[in-house]
Structures are given as C-alpha cells and as structure tokens.
Scaffold this motif. Structure first.
Motif, short mmCIF file in Angstrom:
data_model
loop_
_atom_site.label_atom_id
_atom_site.label_comp_id
_atom_site.label_asym_id
_atom_site.label_seq_id
_atom_site.Cartn_x
_atom_site.Cartn_y
_atom_site.Cartn_z
N MET A 1 0.41 -8.84 -6.49
CA MET A 1 -1.27 -8.28 -8.40
C MET A 1 -0.43 -9.21 -9.09
O MET A 1 0.06 -9.02 -9.95
CB MET A 1 -1.12 -6.45 -8.38
N SER A 2 -1.48 -9.29 -9.83
CA SER A 2 -1.65 -9.84 -11.39
C SER A 2 -1.24 -8.09 -12.33
O SER A 2 -1.14 -7.53 -12.81
CB SER A 2 -2.51 -10.46 -11.94
N GLU A 5 -4.08 -6.44 -13.44
CA GLU A 5 -3.82 -5.44 -12.40
C GLU A 5 -3.12 -3.96 -12.34
O GLU A 5 -3.28 -3.23 -11.75
CB GLU A 5 -4.13 -6.07 -11.16
N LEU A 6 -1.66 -4.93 -12.05
CA LEU A 6 -0.44 -3.55 -12.03
C LEU A 6 -0.84 -2.70 -13.31
O LEU A 6 -0.35 -1.43 -13.72
CB LEU A 6 0.82 -3.98 -11.93
N VAL A 9 -3.09 -0.15 -12.42
CA VAL A 9 -2.68 1.30 -12.34
C VAL A 9 -2.46 1.98 -12.17
O VAL A 9 -2.92 3.39 -12.62
CB VAL A 9 -1.35 -0.01 -10.39
N TYR A 43 -10.31 3.15 -7.08
CA TYR A 43 -8.76 3.81 -6.88
C TYR A 43 -8.26 4.78 -6.17
O TYR A 43 -7.57 4.94 -5.41
CB TYR A 43 -8.05 3.57 -8.22
N ALA A 48 -3.64 2.04 -5.15
CA ALA A 48 -3.85 0.72 -5.91
C ALA A 48 -4.57 -0.83 -5.11
O ALA A 48 -4.66 -1.13 -6.23
CB ALA A 48 -2.13 0.30 -6.17
N ALA A 49 -4.14 -0.80 -4.24
CA ALA A 49 -4.73 -2.60 -3.42
C ALA A 49 -5.57 -2.42 -3.95
O ALA A 49 -6.67 -3.39 -3.47
CB ALA A 49 -4.76 -2.25 -1.75
N GLN A 52 -6.90 -4.25 -6.81
CA GLN A 52 -6.31 -6.52 -6.88
C GLN A 52 -7.78 -7.13 -6.67
O GLN A 52 -9.35 -6.62 -5.74
CB GLN A 52 -5.88 -6.78 -5.54
N HIS A 53 -7.72 -8.30 -7.36
CA HIS A 53 -8.84 -8.77 -6.76
C HIS A 53 -9.72 -9.43 -5.77
O HIS A 53 -8.79 -9.27 -4.89
CB HIS A 53 -9.09 -10.68 -8.28
N ALA A 56 -8.47 -12.92 -3.87
CA ALA A 56 -7.15 -12.56 -3.99
C ALA A 56 -7.22 -12.65 -2.18
O ALA A 56 -7.31 -11.84 -1.55
CB ALA A 56 -6.68 -11.67 -4.64
#
Length: 379
Positions: A1-2, A5-6, A9, A43, A48-49, A52-53, A56
């Motif tokens: 994750m970028s 993105e983190l 979260v 979410y 959390a997954a 993600q874009h 990806a």
C-alpha cells in the motif's frame, strides 16, 4: 500500500473508534464528504485492503505486450549492450530502437525493462577518490606564493595587495604589502625570502600571466615553452615554478590569507598604521616573528632543502627585467617609449638585451656579447 493509503487506514480507524466524525476524516484525508463516505463503506466491508487502489498489481491497459518487450531487450543486449563504458543508456538506446529498428518505446519504459534485466544500473559515474595532499617533509622543499587583495589599512590608507609566502612543510610565513600584485611586488617578496632563508626548491603559484602563461599558437608550432619575467628569474635561481589550477590547490597559503585578514588588520588598527611602508616595517619586526612562533610547526625531516642565497650583486643581476630588442638601421633601440642611441660599434639588425633594475636603471647588452653604452633620447 502507498503512504497515502496507509494514512487513510489510520484516519478511518479513528472514525471506527468514534474519535473522529466522518466529515472531519474527509478533511484530514483531503477528499470531499461524498468520497469520504465511499471510502468508509469500503473500509467497513473489506477492512484496510479495501482502501488499496483497484489497479494495484494488475497489468496496465497501456502496457506493451510481452513479445515486444522480449524483442526490444534482445536488440539492446545484442546491439547496444556491452561493458559499463561502452553500453548505451536507456535514452540513447530508445532513440536507436526507433530510428534503426522501428520500435517506438518510451525511454523511461525501456529504463525499467533494462534495470529489471540487469542491462543498466542506477549507479552514476563517479570521479576517482582524491586524497588530501600530504605536506612536504623538508623546509624549503616547496613554498606557496599568492597575493591577497584586502582593505588592510581599512579607511586609514589605500587599498593594497599582501604577497604571502608560506613554506609547505613548516607553515613558516613571510608577507609584504604593496599596491598591486606586480612583477616587482612578487620579485621583492621572493628576494626577501631568499635573503632570509635561502633559495627554495620549488614555488607553487597561480596560473596567471605574471607567473606562468599559456603558449601562443606560434609558440606551440615552434615547440617553445613560454616564460615570463618572473619565470626567468626563478629559472636563473634553479627554482621550479608550479602553477595551480584552482585556489583549493594552494589551500595552505589561502588559509594564511584568512589569518592575516583577521589578525594583521586588527593589529595595524591598534598601532594606527596608515601607509604601506609602515605596514611593512611592523610585520618584519613584530608581527611575522610572533606569527611564526605561534603557527609554524616542525618539519617531518630535519634537513633544510634551501640552497645558499647568492650574493647581493648576483641577486641584482637576477632580479631585473630583460627584454630583447633589434637595433634599427640608424643604430637606435626603442624600449619603454624611449629611444637609445648606440655607438657605431653595434651593427644594425643585431640583437640587444635591455636590462632594467629595480630602481629603473637600464643597461644594454649585446646578446651573447658585452655591455654597450647608450644615450637615451625622446622622439
């Protein structure tokens, strides 16, 4: 994750723990309230997954097919590869692939492919490591010489140039103040050093016409090495003249400049000295002996490499300006906008060496022969 993105979260976890309102979470994530609601829904459903874009890990829709990649890398390996100094870089290789092989590939795309296959590296070409030059081991083995323009007398007197001479092995210093960095200023400083310590083996100076100059096209064709007046004086004394290509190369004398610009200026101010003559008397008697006692160091080896100083008359014959002139048909030699009438014993078209001493005295010598008399007159 970028990283972004983190960060999302972390913010949405605070919303789940009821530490933040969703509208505040949107502001922290720098998205609109509607987008914050979408992210919050993903979410809650996927964890959390879900943030993600979606693209990806998937192949780009604009990616080249595998066959084109293999072909391009094969051509790079066969035609544009080789050793580090011979291989083509990604940009140049992309240009040749387009012009010679008909493959249109962006240079950055080719860079990634070549990095993945080990055909290119990110390392830049670096210069070889340059070690600090060690000091010479003997007193008199090398003396650094340079001029420093500075307001030595501040507002009390004229601007000036301090000619500094520093022994490389011991930091022993000699300094002399004048108006400019002229031939006579550096010659006087060198003569004072010689009379005090002897003749050094080598001088480290600037690459400028006063000390050393580049050869003209005609001199290069004739294979001649140009020599300045100061270079001729050093050659007669047997001093090797080394020209530096940067101030950093003469670091020893450059640092001494800074010391003098701090300490000498303040000491001259306290004594109220306002002339170059007074500024030279005081350093000889007080400042330089104190400076050398404080900053000079013992050489690595005790042997003194200075040659014995010549006698005064010999130094007079060395420290003078010499210019070669040709005698005209009427027995006249021109020098410094003056005309010197020679006697009948000197033939026309013969060469005469005009020698000018420190006090402006001039004498004429036939090249390879005796001294001749001359009568100066203006025209």
């Amino acid at each position: 994750m970028s990283k972004r993105e983190l960060g999302r979260v972390e913010v949405l976890a605070r919303v789940r723990n009821e530490q933040l309102l969703l509208v505040d979470a949107g502001r922290l994530m720098r998205v609109s309230y509607r987008q914050a609601k979408r992210l919050w829904k993903r979410y809650r459903e996927e964890g959390a997954a879900g943030l993600q874009h979606r693209s990806a890990g998937r192949v780009s829709n604009r990616a080249h097919d595998a066959g084109m990649r293999r072909k391009a890398l094969r051509l790079v390996r066969e035609k544009y590869g080789g050793a580090v100094g011979e291989r083509f870089g990604p940009t140049l290789a992309a240009e040749h692939l387009a012009s010679e092989d008909g493959l249109q590939i962006d240079a950055e795309t080719l860079r990634r492919w070549m990095l993945a296959e080990g055909l290119w590296s990110r390392e830049r070409k670096r210069r070889g490591h340059r070690r600090r030059r060690e000091r010479k081991e003997h007193f008199g083995e090398l003396v650094q010489m340079d001029g420093s323009f500075h307001a030595w007398l501040e507002e009390r007197g004229p601007q000036g140039c301090l000619i500094d001479m520093v022994d490389d092995a011991t930091n022993t210093t000699w300094a002399q103040l004048g108006e400019q960095e002229t031939i006579w200023a550096v010659a006087d400083a060198l003569r004072a050093w010689i009379e005090r310590y002897g003749v050094p083996l080598a001088l480290y100076v600037d690459w400028k016409n006063l000390y050393k100059r580049a050869a003209t096209p005609k001199e290069r064709l004739r294979g001649e090495e140009p020599i300045t007046q100061f270079g001729r004086m050093c050659a007669k004394l047997g001093i090797a003249l080394i020209a530096a290509h940067s101030p950093q190369a003469k670091g020893r004398v450059e640092r001494v400049h800074g010391t003098h610009q701090d300490r000498l200026v303040k000491k001259l101010r306290r004594r109220g000295i306002c002339s170059h003559q007074g500024a030279n008397v005081y350093p000889r008697k007080d400042y330089l002996p104190e400076h050398n006692e404080r900053f000079a160091r013992r050489p690595a080896r005790a042997e003194n490499y200075h040659w014995r100083a010549p006698r005064g008359a010999e130094l007079d014959r060395i420290f003078r300006l010499e210019s070669e002139r040709v005698v005209s048909q009427d027995g006249v030699v021109r020098y410094a906008n003056r005309y010197f009438q020679l006697g009948a014993q000197v033939r026309a078209a013969s060469k005469v060496l005009v020698c000018e001493g420190r006090q402006g005295t001039r004498r004429l010598n036939i090249v390879g022969g005796r001294c001749v008399g001359a009568r100066s007159r203006r025209r």
